[in-house]
Enzyme design. Structure first.
Site, short mmCIF file in Angstrom:
data_model
loop_
_atom_site.label_atom_id
_atom_site.label_comp_id
_atom_site.label_asym_id
_atom_site.label_seq_id
_atom_site.Cartn_x
_atom_site.Cartn_y
_atom_site.Cartn_z
N SER A 252 0.82 -1.22 0.00
CA SER A 252 0.00 0.00 0.00
C SER A 252 0.85 1.27 0.00
O SER A 252 1.97 1.28 0.50
CB SER A 252 -0.91 0.02 1.23
OG SER A 252 -1.86 -0.99 1.15
N GLY B 173 -4.37 1.94 -2.30
CA GLY B 173 -4.62 0.84 -1.38
C GLY B 173 -5.17 -0.32 -2.17
O GLY B 173 -4.42 -1.14 -2.71
N THR C 245 2.12 -3.05 8.28
CA THR C 245 2.10 -3.81 9.54
C THR C 245 3.49 -4.39 9.78
O THR C 245 4.10 -4.91 8.85
CB THR C 245 1.06 -4.94 9.46
OG1 THR C 245 -0.18 -4.37 9.06
CG2 THR C 245 0.90 -5.65 10.79
N ARG D 245 -5.64 -14.00 3.14
CA ARG D 245 -7.03 -13.79 3.57
C ARG D 245 -7.52 -14.91 4.47
O ARG D 245 -8.37 -14.70 5.32
CB ARG D 245 -7.93 -13.72 2.34
CG ARG D 245 -7.93 -12.34 1.78
CD ARG D 245 -8.46 -12.26 0.38
NE ARG D 245 -7.95 -11.02 -0.19
CZ ARG D 245 -7.79 -10.79 -1.48
NH1 ARG D 245 -8.11 -11.73 -2.35
NH2 ARG D 245 -7.32 -9.64 -1.88
N GLN E 287 -34.12 -14.22 27.46
CA GLN E 287 -34.06 -14.67 26.07
C GLN E 287 -33.35 -13.65 25.16
O GLN E 287 -32.67 -14.03 24.20
CB GLN E 287 -35.48 -14.92 25.55
CG GLN E 287 -35.51 -15.89 24.40
CD GLN E 287 -36.91 -16.24 24.00
OE1 GLN E 287 -37.76 -15.36 23.85
NE2 GLN E 287 -37.17 -17.50 23.82
N GLN F 158 -22.69 -4.83 23.86
CA GLN F 158 -24.08 -4.64 24.28
C GLN F 158 -24.42 -5.52 25.49
O GLN F 158 -25.09 -5.08 26.42
CB GLN F 158 -25.00 -4.98 23.10
CG GLN F 158 -26.43 -4.47 23.27
CD GLN F 158 -26.51 -2.95 23.27
OE1 GLN F 158 -25.60 -2.27 22.76
NE2 GLN F 158 -27.55 -2.40 23.84
N ILE F 159 -23.95 -6.75 25.47
CA ILE F 159 -24.22 -7.67 26.59
C ILE F 159 -23.54 -7.16 27.87
O ILE F 159 -24.09 -7.22 28.96
CB ILE F 159 -23.77 -9.11 26.24
CG1 ILE F 159 -24.71 -9.69 25.18
CG2 ILE F 159 -23.74 -10.00 27.47
CD1 ILE F 159 -24.24 -10.98 24.53
N GLY G 295 -22.93 -1.03 30.17
CA GLY G 295 -22.03 0.08 30.48
C GLY G 295 -20.59 -0.39 30.65
O GLY G 295 -19.65 0.29 30.24
N GLU H 81 -5.86 -6.44 4.05
CA GLU H 81 -5.68 -7.57 3.13
C GLU H 81 -6.90 -7.76 2.23
O GLU H 81 -7.35 -8.87 1.97
CB GLU H 81 -5.30 -8.84 3.90
CG GLU H 81 -3.95 -8.67 4.57
CD GLU H 81 -3.33 -9.94 5.10
OE1 GLU H 81 -3.55 -11.00 4.51
OE2 GLU H 81 -2.61 -9.85 6.09
#
Lengths: 257, 401
Positions: free
Chosen positions: B136, B141, B168, B264, B300, B357-358, B361, B384
């Site tokens: 890149s 890119g 990288t 990949r 649930q 989310q689970i 906060g 990649e």
């Protein structure tokens, strides 16, 4: 120097053990098996010797069901030179295991036999001393280090607050408590080298051992009792009353006062 | 076309004994040595060199390189298994490994001359030296062929000039595989004939750290995988011996694309590893956390999230294993690898979102791993080959017939 390490395949320490339907064994379906941790330390102690002196050979042997082959393969991948599988049912007692191991030892003629001080499944700590007895060899327990000296080995034992150093002539049986370094992981090149090695298989009969009736039997197993939930006392301003209630509960319910 | 509608491309899901052992070594190592340091690696922006050395000693940096070149002699599937485990613990550590293995070791293995393999591959496979892949550029890119870095023949050497971006391992690597345009007007834009000419002019070079004219520019500050360094590489009249040309002078573009095709698979495995971290951490948290008088795992709303994550992760892993198996069989894996990466990266990003989310906060705090997974997951949709490029590759493959 020639080492022979006796190992046992046990449920991995990360397995959540459940009691089987028969109420006196553990459920083994789909669990992960590993080399018992003290046996891994024994392998590490022997391999550290080999690191320092490449002429050292390290053999491993186990007495157990066919799945124990995986544990031997893992030991080979860690860097052990050769492995022997003695097939036997899981139920064969410690004394018969020791007799079978003694027969293997007599054939292999190692200078030092190492065992973990106990297996992490039943924690009996029986096989090592029984093996030494069957061979008529000295044995030293709680080892953390082994060094070769002029006419034998120097054995470091862990004791309360320090260590003792013993010397013993070879051949000798050592029961390992811990290694200075954590047991090495099987490296990927080690895995591929281990793949090329044959693991010969023997059964108890070939070693002249006829398993006797068990001298001790597990009659029942049960999981530890569920812990009860805690209790939270609400502080609603009256600290004195709260303290009195806490004292009462500690005395009458928890019975610690 | 490698679809599962054809029996010939079905595969055995049973791992061989050595694949299982490799997975186990990686799992134990990841759990005991990498996971406890994952937060520190993210915060300090550095994967400790000794951790990389430990991975090297276990053979992770040359997994599928033959033993004759210092590798472990395993296969692409083992590599995917190891990648998943390492990335389950720490995606920064995972990408240090995969950039090195997929993007540097791999092209040297496939395109290196015997002399180049002796000189570079052995040191890379044993992890004695670390590699980086420099394709890149600031202005190119996905459209790699538009690169501006030039290579001009100069006696028995090539003179490299230009800037590489987003590299990288760029700062820590000892060896770089660098792509450059050998045809003077190749870098300019133009019609499709010109575009083809641009491809034909690209060459790959092995450039060692310390070569005069080669320097490391600025280090990037990133959203995620913060422990892996991402650097700009600068080439100013950098003389690279002609013996360091990898493959033919016109083969660079092909080398870049085929390297990325294989790479990949490991990014897809990385995505599966990150997604698994999300699921495992979510499960542990949901079993502990209480709301409205019961553990949240009993609701649930939470269970459905966990069930979706588990199903998607399994599906993604199957795609990864299929792509790796095809690569091991020497079969065409372009489509399978692109599908695996497209799907697995999407799964990882979604799993990370649900994980935060689970955790509620707490998921937003750096005290818990959820936000790290959230930041780490995103890159798998970008590097990649972006998801858009994956779609392009997949469409090209299925339109071929």
């Amino acid at each position: 120097m020639k080492f022979l390490v006796c190992l046992k395949q046990v449920p991995d320490s990360t397995v959540r053990v459940k009691v089987a339907a028969d109420g006196k064994s553990i459920a083994t379906d789909g669990i992960t098996w590993s080399i018992s941790p003290y046996d891994e330390y024994a392998i590490e102690l022997a391999l550290e010797h080999k690191d320092g002196d490449p002429s050292t050979t390290v053999s491993v042997v186990t007495v157990g069901p066919a799945r124990s082959r995986d544990a031997l393969r893992q030991a080979l991948a860690m860097g052990c030179d050769d492995a022997t599988l003695v097939t036997a049912a899981d139920t064969v007692g410690g004394l018969d295991v020791a007799k079978a191991l003694a027969a293997v030892v007599k054939e292999a003629k190692p200078d030092v036999v190492l065992c973990g001080k106990q297996a992490s499944d039943d924690d009996q700590g029986l096989v090592g001393p029984a093996l030494a007895e069957a061979l008529g060899w000295p044995h030293v327990g709680m080892l953390t280090k082994i060094a070769a000296v002029a006419d034998g080995v120097e054995l470091w034992r862990e004791i309360e607050g320090g260590h003792e150093v013993w010397t013993a002539p070879t051949p000798v049986v050592g029961l390992v408590h811990k290694s200075a370094k954590e047991p090495r992981y099987p490296s990927l090149p080690g895995i591929m080298k281990a793949k090329k090695k044959e693991i010969p298989e023997k059964d108890l009969a070939a070693l002249g051992v006829t398993p006797g009736a068990p001298r001790a039997e597990v009659v029942a197993m049960e999981p530890p009792p569920q812990r009860g939930g805690g209790k939270i006392l609400k502080a609603d301003g009256d600290v004195k009353a709260l303290a009195a209630e806490l004292a009462r509960l500690l005395h009458e319910e928890a019975k610690v006062l | 076309m490698a679809t599962t509608t054809e029996a010939a491309t079905g595969f055995d899901l049973a791992l061989t004994e050595e694949q299982e052992l490799a997975q186990r070594t990686a799992r134990d190592f990841a759990r005991e040595k990498v996971l406890p340091r994952a937060r520190e690696i993210d915060e300090q922006g550095k994967v400790p060199r000794e951790l990389i050395a430990e991975m090297a000693s276990l053979g992770f940096l040359g997994i599928y390189v033959p033993e004759t070149y210092g590798g472990a002699g395993l296969d692409a599937l083992s590599y995917a298994l190891v990648s998943e485990e390492i990335n389950r613990a720490c995606a920064s550590t995972g990408v240090v490994m995969s950039s090195h293995v997929s993007l540097v070791v791999d092209p040297l293995l496939h395109y290196g001359s015997d002399a180049q393999k002796d000189r570079f591959l052995r040191a890379l496979a044993t992890g004695e030296r670390l590699g980086c892949f420099a394709l890149s550029e600031p202005a190119s890119g996905s459209d790699a062929a538009a690169m501006r870095t030039s290579a001009r023949r100069d006696g028995d050497a090539w003179m490299l000039n230009g800037t590489k971006n987003f590299i990288t391992n760029g700062a820590s690597a000892d060896i770089a595989v660098v792509f450059a345009q050998t045809q003077p007007d190749g870098g300019s834009t133009g019609g499709s004939e010109r575009a083809k000419a641009r491809h034909r002019g690209i060459a790959a070079f092995i450039v060692e750290k310390g070569t005069p004219g080669f320097s490391v520019g600025k280090l990037e500050h990133k959203l995620g995988i913060r422990g892996s360094d991402t650097a700009q590489l600068l080439f100013q009249d950098c003389r690279v011996p002609a013996a360091n040309l990898l493959g033919g002078a016109g083969e660079g573009f092909k080398i870049a694309l085929s390297t990325l095709d294989g790479g990949r698979i490991s990014i897809a495995a990385q995505a599966v590893g990150i997604a698994r971290a999300c699921l495992e951490d979510s499960l542990a948290y949901a079993k502990e956390r209480e709301a409205f008088g019961k553990k949240i795992v009993e609701f649930q709303a939470i269970q459905w999230k966990l069930a979706d994550m588990a199903t998607e992760i399994d599906a993604a892993r199957l795609l990864v294993w299929r792509a790796a198996t095809l690569k091991d069989r020497g079969e065409d894996h372009i489509l399978a690898a692109a599908q695996a990466k497209l799907f697995a990266s999407d799964v990882a990003v979604r799993a990370a979102r649900e994980c935060v989310q689970i955790f509620g906060g707490y998921g937003y705090l750096t005290d818990f791993p959820a936000e790290r997974h959230y930041r780490d997951a995103k890159i798998t949709e970008i590097y990649e080959g972006t998801s858009e490029i994956m779609n392009l590759v997949i469409a090209e493959e299925i339109l071929k017939e």
